[in-house]
Scaffold this motif. Structure first.
Motif, PDB file in Angstrom:
ATOM      1  N   MET A   1       0.854  -1.176   0.000  1.00  0.00           N
ATOM      2  CA  MET A   1       0.000   0.000   0.000  1.00  0.00           C
ATOM      3  C   MET A   1       0.905   1.247   0.000  1.00  0.00           C
ATOM      4  SD  MET A   1      -3.299   0.939   2.254  1.00  0.00           S
ATOM      5  CE  MET A   1      -2.757   1.086   3.921  1.00  0.00           C
ATOM      6  N   PRO A   2       0.620   2.217  -0.879  1.00  0.00           N
ATOM      7  CA  PRO A   2       1.457   3.430  -0.945  1.00  0.00           C
ATOM      8  C   PRO A   2       1.253   4.331   0.276  1.00  0.00           C
ATOM      9  CG  PRO A   2      -0.378   3.604  -2.485  1.00  0.00           C
ATOM     10  CD  PRO A   2      -0.428   2.211  -1.888  1.00  0.00           C
ATOM     11  N   ASN A   3       2.317   5.057   0.597  1.00  0.00           N
ATOM     12  CA  ASN A   3       2.267   5.994   1.716  1.00  0.00           C
ATOM     13  C   ASN A   3       1.372   7.182   1.370  1.00  0.00           C
ATOM     14  OD1 ASN A   3       3.216   7.166   4.266  1.00  0.00           O
ATOM     15  ND2 ASN A   3       4.226   8.654   2.957  1.00  0.00           N
ATOM     16  N   VAL A   4       0.589   7.620   2.335  1.00  0.00           N
ATOM     17  CA  VAL A   4      -0.219   8.830   2.187  1.00  0.00           C
ATOM     18  C   VAL A   4       0.467   9.921   3.000  1.00  0.00           C
ATOM     19  CG1 VAL A   4      -2.464   9.897   2.602  1.00  0.00           C
ATOM     20  CG2 VAL A   4      -2.336   7.496   1.911  1.00  0.00           C
ATOM     21  N   CYS A   5       0.650  11.089   2.382  1.00  0.00           N
ATOM     22  CA  CYS A   5       1.333  12.200   3.059  1.00  0.00           C
ATOM     23  C   CYS A   5       0.494  12.747   4.207  1.00  0.00           C
ATOM     24  CB  CYS A   5       1.636  13.317   2.062  1.00  0.00           C
ATOM     25  SG  CYS A   5       2.901  12.862   0.868  1.00  0.00           S
ATOM     26  N   PRO A   6       1.150  13.365   5.181  1.00  0.00           N
ATOM     27  CA  PRO A   6       0.410  13.966   6.303  1.00  0.00           C
ATOM     28  C   PRO A   6      -0.330  15.215   5.851  1.00  0.00           C
ATOM     29  CG  PRO A   6       2.744  14.464   6.484  1.00  0.00           C
ATOM     30  CD  PRO A   6       2.602  13.529   5.321  1.00  0.00           C
ATOM     31  N   SER A   7      -1.201  15.702   6.716  1.00  0.00           N
ATOM     32  CA  SER A   7      -1.896  16.974   6.465  1.00  0.00           C
ATOM     33  C   SER A   7      -1.650  17.896   7.648  1.00  0.00           C
ATOM     34  CB  SER A   7      -3.391  16.746   6.276  1.00  0.00           C
ATOM     35  OG  SER A   7      -3.961  16.200   7.447  1.00  0.00           O
ATOM     36  N   VAL A   8      -1.570  19.190   7.344  1.00  0.00           N
ATOM     37  CA  VAL A   8      -1.386  20.209   8.379  1.00  0.00           C
ATOM     38  C   VAL A   8      -2.638  21.081   8.383  1.00  0.00           C
ATOM     39  CG1 VAL A   8       0.004  22.155   9.175  1.00  0.00           C
ATOM     40  CG2 VAL A   8       1.110  20.219   8.034  1.00  0.00           C
ATOM     41  N   THR A   9      -3.219  21.276   9.554  1.00  0.00           N
ATOM     42  CA  THR A   9      -4.413  22.094   9.708  1.00  0.00           C
ATOM     43  C   THR A   9      -4.091  23.294  10.583  1.00  0.00           C
ATOM     44  OG1 THR A   9      -5.801  20.121   9.573  1.00  0.00           O
ATOM     45  CG2 THR A   9      -6.820  22.110  10.496  1.00  0.00           C
ATOM     46  N   LEU A  10      -4.353  24.486  10.057  1.00  0.00           N
ATOM     47  CA  LEU A  10      -4.109  25.706  10.831  1.00  0.00           C
ATOM     48  C   LEU A  10      -5.218  25.899  11.849  1.00  0.00           C
ATOM     49  CD1 LEU A  10      -3.003  28.137   7.988  1.00  0.00           C
ATOM     50  CD2 LEU A  10      -1.552  26.895   9.599  1.00  0.00           C
ATOM     51  N   LEU A  11      -4.859  26.234  13.069  1.00  0.00           N
ATOM     52  CA  LEU A  11      -5.831  26.552  14.111  1.00  0.00           C
ATOM     53  C   LEU A  11      -6.107  28.051  14.078  1.00  0.00           C
ATOM     54  CD1 LEU A  11      -4.346  24.369  16.987  1.00  0.00           C
ATOM     55  CD2 LEU A  11      -6.209  23.802  15.415  1.00  0.00           C
ATOM     56  N   GLY A  12      -7.149  28.472  14.737  1.00  0.00           N
ATOM     57  CA  GLY A  12      -7.462  29.900  14.781  1.00  0.00           C
ATOM     58  C   GLY A  12      -8.449  30.295  13.700  1.00  0.00           C
ATOM     59  N   ARG A  13      -8.361  31.550  13.282  1.00  0.00           N
ATOM     60  CA  ARG A  13      -9.362  32.139  12.397  1.00  0.00           C
ATOM     61  C   ARG A  13      -9.101  31.911  10.916  1.00  0.00           C
ATOM     62  NH1 ARG A  13     -10.204  38.021  13.744  1.00  0.00           N
ATOM     63  NH2 ARG A  13     -11.971  37.688  12.395  1.00  0.00           N
ATOM     64  N   GLY A  14      -8.028  31.268  10.534  1.00  0.00           N
ATOM     65  CA  GLY A  14      -7.763  31.007   9.126  1.00  0.00           C
ATOM     66  C   GLY A  14      -6.361  31.393   8.734  1.00  0.00           C
TER      67      GLY A  14
END
Length: 124
Positions: A1-14
């Motif tokens: 199974m291929p690796n899936v890259c991570p995701s970064v989510t910004l906190l706060g108002r955008g």
């Protein structure tokens, strides 16, 4: 199974500068970010933040980046823009508009929002 890259989510108002403002010579408090990877789980502690270009002594728009890499070497990046705002003691709408355009040259329309031009208005 291929690796899936991570995701970064910004906190706060955008991420946009219209949501991340700070007055000149003030302290900007970073609301932070989280990172998640399907294979590695929570990578929030591994986020590398770069706010080296942020100068709260000079009006302008600055970039803050958040980067994380999973165990397979796949990286993810999120960018937050921070606007450093100078208060100007004037009620001259034309001067304020030009000042705004000089500070944020590609969003001329934003500089017009909230400015009311009234020839009968006199400064306090």
């Amino acid at each position: 199974m291929p690796n899936v890259c991570p995701s970064v989510t910004l906190l706060g108002r955008g991420s946009g500068p219209e949501r991340n403002g700070v007055l000149v010579n003030s302290v900007w408090i970073d609301p932070g970010a989280t990172a998640d990877d399907p294979e590695d789980g929570d990578l929030t502690e591994d986020i590398s933040r770069d706010a080296s270009s942020l100068d709260t002594t000079t009006p302008g728009v600055y970039r803050v980046t958040y980067t994380v890499t999973d165990s397979a070497g796949c990286s993810a990046l999120a960018i937050r823009y921070v606007r450093v705002i100078a208060l100007v003691a004037t009620s001259d709408a034309e001067y304020l508009s030009q000042l705004c355009v000089r500070q944020v040259p590609f969003v001329t329309l934003t500089c017009e929002v909230g400015m009311h031009r009234n020839t009968d208005h006199l400064p306090n």
